[in-house]
Design a protein around this motif. Structure first.
Motif, mmCIF file in Angstrom:
data_model
loop_
_atom_site.group_PDB
_atom_site.id
_atom_site.type_symbol
_atom_site.label_atom_id
_atom_site.label_comp_id
_atom_site.label_asym_id
_atom_site.label_seq_id
_atom_site.Cartn_x
_atom_site.Cartn_y
_atom_site.Cartn_z
ATOM 1 N N ILE A 37 0.846 -1.187 0.000
ATOM 2 C CA ILE A 37 0.000 0.000 0.000
ATOM 3 C C ILE A 37 0.887 1.244 0.000
ATOM 4 C CG2 ILE A 37 -0.225 0.015 2.525
ATOM 5 C CD1 ILE A 37 -3.108 1.077 2.067
ATOM 6 N N THR A 40 -1.619 7.512 -3.243
ATOM 7 C CA THR A 40 -1.776 7.896 -4.635
ATOM 8 C C THR A 40 -1.356 9.356 -4.809
ATOM 9 O OG1 THR A 40 -4.061 8.566 -4.284
ATOM 10 C CG2 THR A 40 -3.675 6.262 -4.867
ATOM 11 N N THR A 83 -8.575 0.948 3.025
ATOM 12 C CA THR A 83 -8.077 0.526 1.708
ATOM 13 C C THR A 83 -7.326 -0.791 1.824
ATOM 14 O OG1 THR A 83 -7.879 2.845 1.045
ATOM 15 C CG2 THR A 83 -6.677 1.223 -0.262
ATOM 16 N N GLU A 177 -5.870 -4.615 -7.330
ATOM 17 C CA GLU A 177 -5.692 -3.375 -6.574
ATOM 18 C C GLU A 177 -7.035 -2.822 -6.118
ATOM 19 O OE1 GLU A 177 -5.958 0.583 -9.223
ATOM 20 O OE2 GLU A 177 -3.960 -0.306 -9.111
ATOM 21 N N SER A 178 -6.959 -1.922 -5.149
ATOM 22 C CA SER A 178 -8.143 -1.215 -4.653
ATOM 23 C C SER A 178 -7.718 0.156 -4.162
ATOM 24 C CB SER A 178 -8.814 -1.994 -3.518
ATOM 25 O OG SER A 178 -9.909 -1.264 -2.987
ATOM 26 N N ARG A 179 -8.556 1.161 -4.437
ATOM 27 C CA ARG A 179 -8.349 2.515 -3.920
ATOM 28 C C ARG A 179 -9.559 2.962 -3.096
ATOM 29 N NH1 ARG A 179 -4.958 5.772 -8.569
ATOM 30 N NH2 ARG A 179 -3.781 3.979 -9.315
ATOM 31 N N GLY A 183 -9.730 6.957 -2.361
ATOM 32 C CA GLY A 183 -8.754 7.134 -3.428
ATOM 33 C C GLY A 183 -7.457 7.772 -2.967
ATOM 34 N N ARG A 186 -3.437 3.411 -2.477
ATOM 35 C CA ARG A 186 -3.560 2.311 -3.443
ATOM 36 C C ARG A 186 -2.956 1.062 -2.812
ATOM 37 N NH1 ARG A 186 0.298 0.449 -7.321
ATOM 38 N NH2 ARG A 186 -0.668 -0.859 -8.920
ATOM 39 N N TRP A 188 -2.344 -3.025 -3.368
ATOM 40 C CA TRP A 188 -2.277 -3.953 -4.485
ATOM 41 C C TRP A 188 -1.492 -5.207 -4.118
ATOM 42 C CZ3 TRP A 188 1.317 -0.194 -3.813
ATOM 43 C CH2 TRP A 188 2.645 -0.522 -4.057
#
Length: 348
Positions: A37, A40, A83, A177-179, A183, A186, A188
């Motif tokens: 993680i 972003t 996240t 992945e996920s945000r 957001g 990130r 992943w």
């Protein structure tokens, strides 16, 4: 030591580390050990905004400014854990990867299971999960797939891959992945799938007719059956109830309908007598390179099955058949996809 050898040694050590850290497997459980993680671009901008708010609040001694700054920082901290938790506890499994012909898209079915719903700070499912192939961008690259997983449930996602050559396909790494939710971060993981799906040779378009079966013990060369152009209207008949759409000869039917006739369908030849099976072998295809031989043999295998003929495939020392049916067709296409194998090649 030469610079080139130093670079090769470093690359080999990096590959060895990656293999140990991310071994190839058909099932992957996402835990703290394989989840990463980072902020972003929006997350870094959010951090700069918090820093500016903090400096302004200290400089002007604004109590409400401190309250706003630390409230936003708390929201960012919650988003960090949320996240990471959106992926932690997921289990991914490759369900199926059916073979296709070269040039077609390979379809993979991947199941995502929510194994540990109670370990997350909320109870309303997982959202904003994106799956994409980690490979250089190209014109035929597949777009990422977005999905969500219900609370304590599972979902199956269909992913595609373009194919251009036959054989066992080594899949590129798959990135999950996920945000979610803001957001700002990130999370992943990278999944290196172990299974190597097969891609069959593309059948030759407009392949010649099947070779004629020989009488048992006839050592003479095999002749090609005459085409429909030589036989006039042989191999065709009027459409009858129960005929499949795949049997319709559309070009000839268009001419027949224009003249007041009816639909025409392909009339397969009668099944050969016992002992007169078709023998499909590359030795019959002198003058073609190996790939062209495999494409023609693939077309002949499909045509023999369409006509419900008994046939045998010979690839060097490998013999498949005689017989017919789905199992033999699959075995023949797999052998064509994996050639050359151990032993002499076809026609050698």
């Amino acid at each position: 030591m030469r610079p080139g050898s130093i670079g090769a040694a470093l690359r080999q050590r990096a590959r060895d580390w990656r293999e140990a850290r991310q071994p190839r497997t058909d099932r992957l459980a996402l835990t703290q050990r394989n989840l990463y993680i980072l902020p972003t671009a929006s997350g870094w901008l959010f951090a700069l905004l918090l820093l500016a708010l903090l400096l302004a609040s200290i400089n002007y001694q604004l109590n409400l400014g401190h309250l706003l700054t630390f409230s936003l920082a708390s929201a960012g901290l919650v988003a960090l854990h949320a996240t990471h938790a959106a992926l932690r506890g997921l289990a991914l499994e490759l369900v199926s990867a059916e073979p296709v012909f070269a040039g077609e898209r390979l379809a993979l079915q991947i199941r995502l299971d929510d194994r540990h719903p109670a370990r997350r700070p909320w109870r309303f499912g997982r959202h904003g999960i994106v799956l994409r192939w980690r490979e250089p961008a190209s014109a035929d690259a597949v777009a990422p797939r977005s999905t969500g997983v219900p609370e304590g449930g599972s979902v199956t996602v269909r992913l595609e891959r373009p194919t251009s050559r036959r054989g066992a396909q080594t899949l590129p790494p798959l990135e999950i992945e996920s945000r979610f939710p803001l957001g700002l971060f990130r999370a992943w993981a990278v999944w290196r799938i172990a299974r190597e799906p097969l891609v069959w040779p593309a059948p030759e378009p407009d392949a010649p007719p099947l070779p004629e079966p020989l009488d048992p013990g006839d050592p003479g060369p095999r002749r090609l059956a005459r085409s429909g152009a030589e036989d006039g209207e042989s191999g065709m008949r009027a459409w009858r109830r129960g005929d499949r759409p795949s049997q319709v000869l559309w070009k000839q039917s268009a001419r027949s309908l224009a003249g007041g006739g009816t639909l025409l369908v392909r009339d397969p030849p009668p099944l050969p007598e016992p002992g007169r099976e078709l023998r499909l072998e590359a030795a019959q295809l002198a003058g073609l390179d190996d790939e062209a031989r495999l494409r023609r043999l693939c077309a002949w295998v499909l045509e023999a099955e369409l006509q419900q003929r008994r046939w045998e495939l010979v690839l060097g020392a490998l013999h498949i058949g005689p017989g017919g049916g789905t199992a033999q067709r699959r075995a023949a296409l797999d052998a064509l996809a994996l050639w050359p194998g151990p032993g002499p090649g076809p026609g050698r």
